[in-house]
Design a protein around this motif. Structure first.
Motif, PDB file in Angstrom:
ATOM      1  N   LYS A 149       0.589  -0.876  -0.004  1.00 28.88           N
ATOM      2  CA  LYS A 149       0.033   0.067  -0.077  1.00 28.88           C
ATOM      3  C   LYS A 149       0.885   1.192  -0.074  1.00 28.88           C
ATOM      4  O   LYS A 149       1.777   1.310   0.818  1.00 28.88           O
ATOM      5  CB  LYS A 149      -1.030   0.111   1.116  1.00 28.88           C
ATOM      6  CG  LYS A 149      -1.642   1.164   1.282  1.00 28.88           C
ATOM      7  CD  LYS A 149      -2.884   1.095   2.669  1.00 28.88           C
ATOM      8  CE  LYS A 149      -3.739   2.151   2.507  1.00 28.88           C
ATOM      9  NZ  LYS A 149      -4.540   2.047   3.795  1.00 28.88           N
TER      10      LYS A 149
ATOM     11  N   VAL B   4      -1.676  -2.345 -10.584  1.00 31.44           N
ATOM     12  CA  VAL B   4      -2.065  -1.374  -9.303  1.00 31.44           C
ATOM     13  C   VAL B   4      -3.542  -1.267  -9.203  1.00 31.44           C
ATOM     14  O   VAL B   4      -4.084  -1.208 -10.384  1.00 31.44           O
ATOM     15  CB  VAL B   4      -1.624   0.000  -9.915  1.00 31.44           C
ATOM     16  CG1 VAL B   4      -1.889   1.148  -8.874  1.00 31.44           C
ATOM     17  CG2 VAL B   4       0.217  -0.049  -9.704  1.00 31.44           C
TER      18      VAL B   4
ATOM     19  N   ASP C 186      -7.242  -0.338  -6.492  1.00 34.00           N
ATOM     20  CA  ASP C 186      -7.685   0.240  -5.286  1.00 34.00           C
ATOM     21  C   ASP C 186      -7.085   1.624  -5.141  1.00 34.00           C
ATOM     22  O   ASP C 186      -6.778   2.081  -4.061  1.00 34.00           O
ATOM     23  CB  ASP C 186      -7.449  -0.605  -4.026  1.00 34.00           C
ATOM     24  CG  ASP C 186      -7.782  -1.917  -3.956  1.00 34.00           C
ATOM     25  OD1 ASP C 186      -8.733  -2.059  -4.675  1.00 34.00           O
ATOM     26  OD2 ASP C 186      -7.055  -2.701  -3.588  1.00 34.00           O
ATOM     27  N   VAL C 187      -7.353   2.464  -6.380  1.00 37.29           N
ATOM     28  CA  VAL C 187      -6.757   3.742  -6.258  1.00 37.29           C
ATOM     29  C   VAL C 187      -7.821   4.816  -5.898  1.00 37.29           C
ATOM     30  O   VAL C 187      -8.872   4.608  -6.291  1.00 37.29           O
ATOM     31  CB  VAL C 187      -6.354   4.152  -7.647  1.00 37.29           C
ATOM     32  CG1 VAL C 187      -5.758   5.585  -7.828  1.00 37.29           C
ATOM     33  CG2 VAL C 187      -5.347   3.276  -8.446  1.00 37.29           C
TER      34      VAL C 187
ATOM     35  N   PHE D 110      -3.112   3.944  -3.282  1.00 39.87           N
ATOM     36  CA  PHE D 110      -3.487   2.731  -4.174  1.00 39.87           C
ATOM     37  C   PHE D 110      -2.391   1.402  -3.485  1.00 39.87           C
ATOM     38  O   PHE D 110      -1.756   1.781  -2.683  1.00 39.87           O
ATOM     39  CB  PHE D 110      -3.051   3.195  -5.514  1.00 39.87           C
ATOM     40  CG  PHE D 110      -1.561   3.467  -5.449  1.00 39.87           C
ATOM     41  CD1 PHE D 110      -0.534   2.681  -5.890  1.00 39.87           C
ATOM     42  CD2 PHE D 110      -1.182   4.875  -5.512  1.00 39.87           C
ATOM     43  CE1 PHE D 110       0.859   3.208  -6.155  1.00 39.87           C
ATOM     44  CE2 PHE D 110       0.042   5.483  -5.647  1.00 39.87           C
ATOM     45  CZ  PHE D 110       1.068   4.632  -5.867  1.00 39.87           C
TER      46      PHE D 110
END
Length: 224
Positions: free
Chosen positions: A132, A158, A160-161, A182
């Protein structure tokens, strides 16, 4: 036949001459016409053989083209497989990773790098190390940083931005700064992976799931 012989013996010379010419002409015509028919038949057979040979040559050319295409596809797959193998290390050196990220952070600030628990269940031969990251900077600067991450010689993706405006004191000139959070998932293949109990559900294959998630990154953003 005797009557014919008697008639020929008594016939005038002129009749005999024309009869001889007629019989000779008929014999010659039969001979040449028969020869012509035989030659024509041979020519037709030769033409059919030539057509078949031409078709066979065209088929051979098509097979050769397909073989070259298959070889090119195989070479391309081998090259991609070799590149994929190079991008999957046997371990993730966090100190080296932090150094690489620090070199790429030209005009952004990396607030934190938090390693997460390894994911050993998603794939049979590959472990995923989620990390993270929280960075601060302008929008285009953050996009450039993500672009540089995709250019690293690592198999990663990449997700979960989340971006939000960074809280700043009143009157601060940094009103356009963003804070982006992210998760970078880095793939590596250790020499030994602890065995896990077998389940009824099959694990996804790396080439089908992991490689699909691999990307060369977005187009290089423009702007400051």
């Amino acid at each position: 036949m005797e009557r014919i012989y008697n008639w020929m013996a008594k016939a005038p010379f002129t009749h005999k001459f024309f009869l001889t010419i007629f019989v000779s002409g008929a014999a010659m015509a039969y001979y040449y016409l028969n020869t012509y028919a035989a030659a024509k038949d041979e020519i037709e057979k030769s033409r059919k053989k030539a057509d078949y040979g031409e078709y066979a040559i065209q088929e051979a050319h098509r097979n050769l083209a397909n073989a070259k295409k298959a070889k090119a596809e195989m070479d391309d797959m081998e090259q991609k497989s070799s590149e994929l193998t190079k991008r999957i290390p046997v371990s993730v050196d966090l100190s080296e990773l932090v150094g690489e990220l620090d070199q790429m952070a030209d005009d952004i600030r990396i607030s934190s790098i938090i390693p997460q628990e390894d994911d050993t269940d998603s794939f049979d031969s590959v472990v995923v190390r989620p990390i993270k990251l929280i960075v601060q900077g302008r929008f285009h600067s953050i996009c450039r940083f993500l672009y540089k991450m995709f250019q690293m010689n690592r198999l990663m993706d990449v997700g979960d931005v989340v971006m939000k405006l960074r809280a700043s004191p009143q009157g601060s000139p940094d009103k356009n700064l963003l804070e982006a959070e992210f998760t970078a998932r880095i793939y590596y293949s250790p020499s030994f992976i602890p065995a896990t109990p077998a389940t009824d559900n099959m694990k996804p294959d790396l080439l089908k799931a992991g490689a699909d998630r691999m990307t060369m990154g977005p187009e290089r953003p423009a702007g400051p």
